[in-house]
Motif scaffolding. Structure first.
Motif, short mmCIF file in Angstrom:
data_model
loop_
_atom_site.label_atom_id
_atom_site.label_comp_id
_atom_site.label_asym_id
_atom_site.label_seq_id
_atom_site.Cartn_x
_atom_site.Cartn_y
_atom_site.Cartn_z
N SER A 121 0.82 -1.22 0.00
CA SER A 121 0.00 0.00 0.00
C SER A 121 0.85 1.27 0.00
CB SER A 121 -0.96 0.00 1.19
OG SER A 121 -0.27 0.26 2.39
N LEU A 122 2.07 1.19 0.47
CA LEU A 122 2.94 2.37 0.55
C LEU A 122 3.69 2.64 -0.75
CD1 LEU A 122 4.50 1.90 4.10
CD2 LEU A 122 2.87 3.68 3.39
N LEU A 123 3.87 1.63 -1.58
CA LEU A 123 4.68 1.79 -2.78
C LEU A 123 3.91 2.47 -3.91
CD1 LEU A 123 6.74 -1.49 -3.14
CD2 LEU A 123 7.63 0.84 -3.00
N SER A 124 4.59 3.40 -4.58
CA SER A 124 4.02 4.00 -5.79
C SER A 124 3.97 2.94 -6.89
CB SER A 124 4.85 5.20 -6.22
OG SER A 124 6.15 4.78 -6.59
N ASP A 125 3.30 3.25 -7.99
CA ASP A 125 3.13 2.28 -9.08
C ASP A 125 4.44 1.68 -9.56
OD1 ASP A 125 0.42 2.61 -8.92
OD2 ASP A 125 0.28 3.94 -10.65
N ASN A 126 5.47 2.47 -9.69
CA ASN A 126 6.77 1.96 -10.12
C ASN A 126 7.79 1.94 -8.99
OD1 ASN A 126 6.27 1.38 -12.89
ND2 ASN A 126 6.20 3.58 -13.28
N GLY A 127 7.30 1.92 -7.77
CA GLY A 127 8.18 1.96 -6.61
C GLY A 127 9.04 0.72 -6.49
N CYS A 128 10.16 0.88 -5.79
CA CYS A 128 11.10 -0.23 -5.57
C CYS A 128 11.05 -0.69 -4.12
CB CYS A 128 12.51 0.20 -5.91
SG CYS A 128 12.81 0.32 -7.67
N PHE A 129 11.12 -1.99 -3.94
CA PHE A 129 11.18 -2.61 -2.62
C PHE A 129 12.57 -3.20 -2.46
CE2 PHE A 129 9.97 -6.45 0.08
CZ PHE A 129 9.93 -5.72 1.26
N ILE A 130 13.25 -2.80 -1.40
CA ILE A 130 14.57 -3.34 -1.08
C ILE A 130 14.39 -4.18 0.18
CG2 ILE A 130 16.94 -2.79 -0.41
CD1 ILE A 130 16.61 -0.19 -2.04
N TYR A 131 14.77 -5.44 0.09
CA TYR A 131 14.51 -6.41 1.15
C TYR A 131 15.75 -7.23 1.42
CZ TYR A 131 12.99 -10.95 3.00
OH TYR A 131 12.87 -12.10 3.73
N ALA A 132 16.00 -7.47 2.70
CA ALA A 132 17.03 -8.44 3.10
C ALA A 132 16.61 -9.03 4.43
CB ALA A 132 18.39 -7.77 3.22
#
Length: 106
Positions: free
Chosen positions: A29-40
């Motif tokens: 819900s927080l990410l924009s349409d082309n937003g990036c998620f960085i996960y580790a």
């Protein structure tokens, strides 16, 4: 909150939480349409998680994430831009640290 972000970073967070589906829903819900998620984070085989859940409780790390669960979430919701998996041992258990960057598919 209705505000959208171009990037959400989550590094070694999930193992400290209780309700992972709610947290991941919030990421979406927080990410924009082309937003990036960085996960580790560290991830375990399901059999290890099942065994640990029956025999041990770690208040600082109440949840152990399965590889299957997170891989499904990441593959379903993000176009992979980068991924690296490093085998590790945590608390005497074989696991893997997954590093991931993905662009929102939704």
């Amino acid at each position: 909150e209705d505000k959208k972000y171009d990037m959400v970073v989550m590094i070694n967070v999930l193992e400290h939480c209780f309700d992972i589906p709610v947290i991941l829903e919030k990421v979406n819900s927080l990410l924009s349409d082309n937003g990036c998620f960085i996960y580790a984070d560290v991830q375990f085989d399901k059999a290890v998680v099942d065994r640990l859940a029956q025999s041990e409780y770690n208040a600082g790390h109440p949840i152990r994430i399965t590889k299957e669960y997170m891989n499904n979430y990441l593959d379903t919701n993000f176009e992979q831009l980068y991924s690296r998996i490093i085998p590790e041992v945590v608390a005497g258990e074989k696991c893997e640290e997954r590093y991931f960057i993905g662009r929102n598919k939704l």
